[in-house]
Write an enzyme that holds these catalytic residues in place. Structure first.
Site, PDB file in Angstrom:
ATOM      1  N   GLY A  78     -29.229   2.792  34.601  1.00  0.00           N
ATOM      2  CA  GLY A  78     -29.196   3.812  33.560  1.00  0.00           C
ATOM      3  C   GLY A  78     -27.852   4.157  32.958  1.00  0.00           C
ATOM      4  O   GLY A  78     -27.657   5.276  32.501  1.00  0.00           O
ATOM      5  N   MET A  81     -37.555  -2.775  31.484  1.00  0.00           N
ATOM      6  CA  MET A  81     -37.834  -4.214  31.616  1.00  0.00           C
ATOM      7  C   MET A  81     -39.306  -4.582  31.621  1.00  0.00           C
ATOM      8  O   MET A  81     -39.667  -5.694  32.020  1.00  0.00           O
ATOM      9  CB  MET A  81     -37.149  -4.737  32.889  1.00  0.00           C
ATOM     10  CG  MET A  81     -35.649  -4.501  32.927  1.00  0.00           C
ATOM     11  SD  MET A  81     -34.800  -5.050  31.438  1.00  0.00           S
ATOM     12  CE  MET A  81     -34.653  -6.775  31.758  1.00  0.00           C
ATOM     13  N   ASN A  92     -34.605   0.098  20.908  1.00  0.00           N
ATOM     14  CA  ASN A  92     -34.262  -0.672  22.098  1.00  0.00           C
ATOM     15  C   ASN A  92     -32.851  -1.216  21.961  1.00  0.00           C
ATOM     16  O   ASN A  92     -32.406  -1.494  20.835  1.00  0.00           O
ATOM     17  CB  ASN A  92     -35.236  -1.850  22.269  1.00  0.00           C
ATOM     18  CG  ASN A  92     -34.914  -2.681  23.499  1.00  0.00           C
ATOM     19  OD1 ASN A  92     -34.664  -2.151  24.587  1.00  0.00           O
ATOM     20  ND2 ASN A  92     -34.876  -4.002  23.321  1.00  0.00           N
ATOM     21  N   HIS A 148     -30.511  -4.436  23.177  1.00  0.00           N
ATOM     22  CA  HIS A 148     -30.636  -5.797  23.713  1.00  0.00           C
ATOM     23  C   HIS A 148     -29.249  -6.424  23.787  1.00  0.00           C
ATOM     24  O   HIS A 148     -28.486  -6.340  22.813  1.00  0.00           O
ATOM     25  CB  HIS A 148     -31.545  -6.635  22.817  1.00  0.00           C
ATOM     26  CG  HIS A 148     -31.745  -8.022  23.319  1.00  0.00           C
ATOM     27  ND1 HIS A 148     -32.571  -8.324  24.378  1.00  0.00           N
ATOM     28  CD2 HIS A 148     -31.213  -9.197  22.910  1.00  0.00           C
ATOM     29  CE1 HIS A 148     -32.546  -9.631  24.601  1.00  0.00           C
ATOM     30  NE2 HIS A 148     -31.711 -10.178  23.735  1.00  0.00           N
ATOM     31  N   ASP A 154     -38.066  -8.163  21.239  1.00  0.00           N
ATOM     32  CA  ASP A 154     -36.664  -8.251  20.785  1.00  0.00           C
ATOM     33  C   ASP A 154     -36.568  -8.607  19.312  1.00  0.00           C
ATOM     34  O   ASP A 154     -35.718  -9.395  18.886  1.00  0.00           O
ATOM     35  CB  ASP A 154     -35.884  -9.269  21.631  1.00  0.00           C
ATOM     36  CG  ASP A 154     -35.821  -8.876  23.100  1.00  0.00           C
ATOM     37  OD1 ASP A 154     -35.726  -9.767  23.954  1.00  0.00           O
ATOM     38  OD2 ASP A 154     -35.918  -7.663  23.378  1.00  0.00           O
TER      39      ASP A 154
HETATM   40  C1  GRF Z   1     -28.292  -3.357  29.351  1.00  0.00           C
HETATM   41  O1  GRF Z   1     -27.406  -4.444  29.325  1.00  0.00           O
HETATM   42  C2  GRF Z   1     -29.281  -3.485  28.214  1.00  0.00           C
HETATM   43  O2  GRF Z   1     -28.762  -4.134  27.059  1.00  0.00           O
HETATM   44  C3  GRF Z   1     -30.352  -4.323  28.821  1.00  0.00           C
HETATM   45  O3  GRF Z   1     -30.472  -3.877  30.144  1.00  0.00           O
HETATM   46  C4  GRF Z   1     -29.197  -3.378  30.585  1.00  0.00           C
HETATM   47  C5  GRF Z   1     -29.427  -1.991  31.142  1.00  0.00           C
HETATM   48  O4  GRF Z   1     -28.288  -1.484  31.726  1.00  0.00           O
HETATM   49  N1  GRF Z   1     -31.595  -4.268  28.111  1.00  0.00           N
HETATM   50  P1  GRF Z   1     -28.216   0.075  32.180  1.00  0.00           P
HETATM   51  O5  GRF Z   1     -29.405   0.327  33.087  1.00  0.00           O
HETATM   52  O6  GRF Z   1     -28.295   0.910  30.938  1.00  0.00           O
HETATM   53  O7  GRF Z   1     -26.909   0.181  32.874  1.00  0.00           O
END
Ligand code: GRF
Length: 197
Positions: A13, A91, A108, A110, A146
């Protein structure tokens, strides 16, 4: 009236923390819920420490029944009544039905320069391909994975000797700048893309 924001995550997070920390003062939005598909996601404790309501619905209990999982996910969402949903390291692939319910108000982040490298292992693929730069993208979520209108991108040069991990760390630092900037603009009703740097 502030826009109400729910953030969905599956992991640590770090993006969620930056989004929540940004929603203060004259920001047009406020966080109302952090929701995860994993009750043990590290991000939930961080959200609670920031004083934001949390909930978790384990997708495992639904054994691949995605509509069933999403119906359960919709219970805390309905209670929180968000105007905007931010996927931040969430995810689970959402069904077209679920996406349609939130069309035009679900974002979102990505870790690639979309439309390049949809899916996973984006940094390894960019290095493998010999690209000069990588980056991250914030986009509106559509039924296509995506895909959807791009609201912001940040470019990160790939350096000689970069590993997927070293590149991911520099891209993540850019994500932490890009996502809050895009959310502030989006919550104010402005869909003009932000390009960093
Ligand atoms: C990030 O790199 C985001 O782009 C991808 O998942 C990762 C999540 O990281 N979809 P976090 O949980 O926000 O540290």
């Amino acid at each position: 009236m502030s826009q109400r924001v729910a953030i969905l995550l599956s992991g640590g997070g770090s993006n969620m923390v930056r989004l929540i920390e940004s929603m203060t003062g004259d920001h047009p939005a406020r966080p109302v819920l952090v929701l995860s598909n994993d009750p043990d996601a590290g991000g939930l404790a961080k959200a609670r420490a920031l004083g934001v309501e949390t909930a978790a619905i384990s997708h495992k209990a639904f054994k691949g029944d995605r509509p069933g999982f999403e119906a359960a996910l919709s219970v805390p969402l309905a209670a929180a009544r968000p105007d905007i949903i931010c996927l931040a390291g969430f995810m689970r692939v959402l069904t077209a039905d679920f996406v349609r319910q939130w069309q035009g108000r679900m974002l979102n982040i990505h870790p690639s320069l979309l439309p390049k490298y949809r899916g996973l292992n984006t940094h390894a693929r960019a290095i493998e391909a010999g690209d000069a730069e990588a980056g991250c993208t914030v986009h509106e979520v559509t039924a296509e994975l995506d895909d959807g209108p791009i609201l912001g991108q940040a470019r990160v040069p790939i350096q000689p000797g970069d590993s997927a991990e070293s590149l991911a760390a520099r891209v993540l630092a850019q994500e932490h700048c890009l996502y809050p900037a895009v959310l502030r603009r989006f919550a104010a009703g402005d869909r003009r893309p932000i390009l960093l740097p």
